[in-house]
Write a protein that holds these residues in place. Structure first.
Motif, PDB file in Angstrom:
ATOM      1  N   GLU A 216     -18.021   7.269  15.488  1.00  0.00           N
ATOM      2  CA  GLU A 216     -18.472   6.025  14.857  1.00  0.00           C
ATOM      3  C   GLU A 216     -17.793   5.834  13.492  1.00  0.00           C
ATOM      4  O   GLU A 216     -17.370   4.733  13.150  1.00  0.00           O
ATOM      5  CB  GLU A 216     -19.993   6.049  14.677  1.00  0.00           C
ATOM      6  N   ALA A 217     -17.706   6.914  12.742  1.00  0.00           N
ATOM      7  CA  ALA A 217     -17.073   6.846  11.426  1.00  0.00           C
ATOM      8  C   ALA A 217     -15.579   6.538  11.553  1.00  0.00           C
ATOM      9  O   ALA A 217     -15.024   5.762  10.767  1.00  0.00           O
ATOM     10  CB  ALA A 217     -17.277   8.157  10.676  1.00  0.00           C
ATOM     11  N   LYS A 218     -14.943   7.123  12.555  1.00  0.00           N
ATOM     12  CA  LYS A 218     -13.518   6.875  12.785  1.00  0.00           C
ATOM     13  C   LYS A 218     -13.286   5.411  13.130  1.00  0.00           C
ATOM     14  O   LYS A 218     -12.374   4.772  12.589  1.00  0.00           O
ATOM     15  CB  LYS A 218     -13.021   7.775  13.924  1.00  0.00           C
ATOM     16  N   TYR A 219     -14.120   4.858  14.001  1.00  0.00           N
ATOM     17  CA  TYR A 219     -14.000   3.449  14.388  1.00  0.00           C
ATOM     18  C   TYR A 219     -14.173   2.550  13.156  1.00  0.00           C
ATOM     19  O   TYR A 219     -13.412   1.601  12.953  1.00  0.00           O
ATOM     20  CB  TYR A 219     -15.046   3.109  15.444  1.00  0.00           C
ATOM     21  N   GLN A 220     -15.154   2.892  12.324  1.00  0.00           N
ATOM     22  CA  GLN A 220     -15.429   2.081  11.139  1.00  0.00           C
ATOM     23  C   GLN A 220     -14.250   2.117  10.171  1.00  0.00           C
ATOM     24  O   GLN A 220     -13.848   1.081   9.621  1.00  0.00           O
ATOM     25  CB  GLN A 220     -16.700   2.589  10.455  1.00  0.00           C
ATOM     26  N   LEU A 221     -13.677   3.295   9.973  1.00  0.00           N
ATOM     27  CA  LEU A 221     -12.550   3.434   9.067  1.00  0.00           C
ATOM     28  C   LEU A 221     -11.342   2.646   9.563  1.00  0.00           C
ATOM     29  O   LEU A 221     -10.733   1.865   8.814  1.00  0.00           O
ATOM     30  CB  LEU A 221     -12.175   4.913   8.925  1.00  0.00           C
ATOM     31  N   VAL A 222     -11.000   2.823  10.823  1.00  0.00           N
ATOM     32  CA  VAL A 222      -9.790   2.198  11.367  1.00  0.00           C
ATOM     33  C   VAL A 222      -9.925   0.681  11.381  1.00  0.00           C
ATOM     34  O   VAL A 222      -9.026  -0.047  10.946  1.00  0.00           O
ATOM     35  CB  VAL A 222      -9.494   2.734  12.779  1.00  0.00           C
ATOM     36  N   THR A 223     -11.043   0.176  11.869  1.00  0.00           N
ATOM     37  CA  THR A 223     -11.196  -1.273  12.023  1.00  0.00           C
ATOM     38  C   THR A 223     -11.503  -1.981  10.706  1.00  0.00           C
ATOM     39  O   THR A 223     -11.518  -3.203  10.658  1.00  0.00           O
ATOM     40  CB  THR A 223     -12.280  -1.609  13.053  1.00  0.00           C
ATOM     41  N   SER A 224     -11.702  -1.220   9.639  1.00  0.00           N
ATOM     42  CA  SER A 224     -11.844  -1.863   8.325  1.00  0.00           C
ATOM     43  C   SER A 224     -10.529  -2.510   7.899  1.00  0.00           C
ATOM     44  O   SER A 224     -10.516  -3.402   7.049  1.00  0.00           O
ATOM     45  CB  SER A 224     -12.273  -0.842   7.271  1.00  0.00           C
ATOM     46  N   LYS A 225      -9.419  -2.079   8.512  1.00  0.00           N
ATOM     47  CA  LYS A 225      -8.102  -2.607   8.159  1.00  0.00           C
ATOM     48  C   LYS A 225      -7.357  -3.228   9.343  1.00  0.00           C
ATOM     49  O   LYS A 225      -6.688  -4.243   9.179  1.00  0.00           O
ATOM     50  CB  LYS A 225      -7.243  -1.481   7.564  1.00  0.00           C
ATOM     51  N   GLN A 226      -7.429  -2.591  10.512  1.00  0.00           N
ATOM     52  CA  GLN A 226      -6.602  -3.058  11.628  1.00  0.00           C
ATOM     53  C   GLN A 226      -7.449  -3.390  12.855  1.00  0.00           C
ATOM     54  O   GLN A 226      -8.438  -2.718  13.137  1.00  0.00           O
ATOM     55  CB  GLN A 226      -5.534  -2.021  11.984  1.00  0.00           C
ATOM     56  N   PRO A 227      -7.069  -4.441  13.601  1.00  0.00           N
ATOM     57  CA  PRO A 227      -7.829  -4.827  14.793  1.00  0.00           C
ATOM     58  C   PRO A 227      -7.814  -3.778  15.903  1.00  0.00           C
ATOM     59  O   PRO A 227      -8.821  -3.597  16.586  1.00  0.00           O
ATOM     60  CB  PRO A 227      -7.132  -6.111  15.251  1.00  0.00           C
ATOM     61  N   LEU A 228      -6.689  -3.107  16.107  1.00  0.00           N
ATOM     62  CA  LEU A 228      -6.628  -2.083  17.153  1.00  0.00           C
ATOM     63  C   LEU A 228      -7.433  -0.875  16.704  1.00  0.00           C
ATOM     64  O   LEU A 228      -7.085  -0.240  15.705  1.00  0.00           O
ATOM     65  CB  LEU A 228      -5.171  -1.675  17.413  1.00  0.00           C
ATOM     66  N   PRO A 229      -8.489  -0.513  17.447  1.00  0.00           N
ATOM     67  CA  PRO A 229      -9.387   0.551  16.974  1.00  0.00           C
ATOM     68  C   PRO A 229      -8.885   1.947  17.324  1.00  0.00           C
ATOM     69  O   PRO A 229      -9.661   2.812  17.723  1.00  0.00           O
ATOM     70  CB  PRO A 229     -10.692   0.223  17.700  1.00  0.00           C
ATOM     71  N   GLU A 230      -7.608   2.179  17.175  1.00  0.00           N
ATOM     72  CA  GLU A 230      -7.029   3.477  17.504  1.00  0.00           C
ATOM     73  C   GLU A 230      -6.031   3.881  16.423  1.00  0.00           C
ATOM     74  O   GLU A 230      -5.321   3.042  15.876  1.00  0.00           O
ATOM     75  CB  GLU A 230      -6.269   3.407  18.844  1.00  0.00           C
ATOM     76  N   MET A 231      -5.983   5.170  16.168  1.00  0.00           N
ATOM     77  CA  MET A 231      -4.953   5.706  15.292  1.00  0.00           C
ATOM     78  C   MET A 231      -3.723   6.092  16.109  1.00  0.00           C
ATOM     79  O   MET A 231      -3.833   6.432  17.282  1.00  0.00           O
ATOM     80  CB  MET A 231      -5.461   6.946  14.562  1.00  0.00           C
ATOM     81  N   LEU A 232      -2.574   6.043  15.473  1.00  0.00           N
ATOM     82  CA  LEU A 232      -1.362   6.555  16.103  1.00  0.00           C
ATOM     83  C   LEU A 232      -1.387   8.073  16.110  1.00  0.00           C
ATOM     84  O   LEU A 232      -1.887   8.699  15.171  1.00  0.00           O
ATOM     85  CB  LEU A 232      -0.131   6.112  15.324  1.00  0.00           C
ATOM     86  N   ALA A 233      -0.819   8.661  17.139  1.00  0.00           N
ATOM     87  CA  ALA A 233      -0.503  10.084  17.118  1.00  0.00           C
ATOM     88  C   ALA A 233       0.834  10.254  16.410  1.00  0.00           C
ATOM     89  O   ALA A 233       1.729   9.411  16.568  1.00  0.00           O
ATOM     90  CB  ALA A 233      -0.425  10.632  18.542  1.00  0.00           C
ATOM     91  N   PRO A 234       1.011  11.315  15.613  1.00  0.00           N
ATOM     92  CA  PRO A 234       2.297  11.516  14.938  1.00  0.00           C
ATOM     93  C   PRO A 234       3.484  11.458  15.890  1.00  0.00           C
ATOM     94  O   PRO A 234       4.545  10.927  15.535  1.00  0.00           O
ATOM     95  CB  PRO A 234       2.136  12.904  14.314  1.00  0.00           C
ATOM     96  N   ARG A 235       3.313  11.949  17.113  1.00  0.00           N
ATOM     97  CA  ARG A 235       4.431  11.955  18.053  1.00  0.00           C
ATOM     98  C   ARG A 235       4.885  10.537  18.413  1.00  0.00           C
ATOM     99  O   ARG A 235       6.066  10.317  18.701  1.00  0.00           O
ATOM    100  CB  ARG A 235       4.061  12.722  19.320  1.00  0.00           C
ATOM    101  N   GLN A 236       3.975   9.573  18.403  1.00  0.00           N
ATOM    102  CA  GLN A 236       4.375   8.206  18.709  1.00  0.00           C
ATOM    103  C   GLN A 236       5.393   7.692  17.694  1.00  0.00           C
ATOM    104  O   GLN A 236       6.319   6.946  18.047  1.00  0.00           O
ATOM    105  CB  GLN A 236       3.144   7.286  18.737  1.00  0.00           C
ATOM    106  N   ILE A 237       5.240   8.086  16.453  1.00  0.00           N
ATOM    107  CA  ILE A 237       6.211   7.696  15.444  1.00  0.00           C
ATOM    108  C   ILE A 237       7.531   8.414  15.692  1.00  0.00           C
ATOM    109  O   ILE A 237       8.616   7.825  15.570  1.00  0.00           O
ATOM    110  CB  ILE A 237       5.659   7.972  14.037  1.00  0.00           C
TER     111      ILE A 237
END
Length: 266
Positions: A216-237
């Protein structure tokens, strides 16, 4: 396993800040392609040498490690000279190293400002200046600067970080123009939230303060800035870095490329 880019086999990739997070993931992605790897980061020489040996064994490539202080231009030059002496060239440069400090501008410590600008911005200038002549002689080079969504927008309490990352975007544009006829592409990747241990601590703090579960905290943190509610994995970069090194991206240069879950689309 990444799709094989046969043209990258045997090329030398130097990645600053590559002993953890985005940099380490990128090093693995490029090593899978047969690139020789220059590792750099905040480890002791013994730890770094051991990490380099792991890469050599796992990927059957040549490796070199340095823990050079990127705040010091002389150290950067020595580090890069040693890397070229050991591995023969630097064909791919990934400027990834960065530090962070958050505080309002009125109280922001001068020494923190100086360190962030030196490591997050000035070091990229020094590494680029060092590699461009040899890349131009070969008529091939790839320079990828890991900027941030904060190279495109601002956030409170991140004055030095945002200034440095905006500077990285400007640096990228200028060098791309100067190198456009020399076979060198220069791009900046601008990630939003990336799943790293540092972010994990922020999530733990939010969960504790607001009596929320970790998710819940992760969702709140991420969506406070970006619409996609997921973080990137470092490997994706790292995979995006690989794409920018390949032939399909030959015409992409001078770009600040968001990977930000629509943060900057708003």
């Amino acid at each position: 396993m990444s799709t094989l880019h046969t043209g990258l086999k045997g090329k030398v990739a130097l990645i600053t800040g590559s002993t953890s997070g985005i940099g380490l993931a990128t090093a693995h992605v490029l090593a899978e392609q047969g690139c020789h790897i220059v590792l750099h980061g905040l480890m002791t020489q013994d730890e770094g040498t051991a990490l380099a040996a792991e890469f050599t064994t796992q990927y059957q490539i040549n490796t070199y490690f340095s823990n050079a202080d990127l705040r010091d231009p002389a150290c950067i030059h020595e580090f890069m000279d040693a890397a070229v002496e050991q591995l023969g060239s630097i064909d791919i440069l990934v400027n990834n190293a960065g530090i962070q400090h958050t505080q309002d501008v009125a109280n922001f410590p001068i020494e923190k400002w100086n360190d962030i600008i030196a490591i997050n911005l000035s070091s990229a200038f020094h590494t680029i200046q060092k590699v461009v002549p040899a890349m131009a002689n070969k008529q091939w080079g790839r320079i990828i600067n890991i900027a941030s969504v904060h190279g495109l927008v601002g956030s409170a309490n991140k004055v030095a970080y945002c200034a440095a990352k905006h500077g990285i975007v400007g640096l990228t544009k200028v060098v791309s123009i100067e190198c456009a006829e020399q076979g060198i592409t220069v791009n900046a990747i601008c990630p939003g939230w990336v799943d790293t241990p540092l972010i994990g601590k922020q999530i733990d703090n939010i969960a504790s303060d607001k009596n929320l579960s970790y998710n819940e905290a992760k969702y709140q943190l991420v969506t406070s800035k970006q619409p996609l509610p997921e973080m990137l994995a470092p490997r994706q970069i790292g995979e995006f870095v690989l794409f920018l090194c390949g032939g399909a991206a030959k015409g992409i240069t001078g770009a600040a490329l968001p990977m930000d879950g629509a943060w900057t689309a708003q």
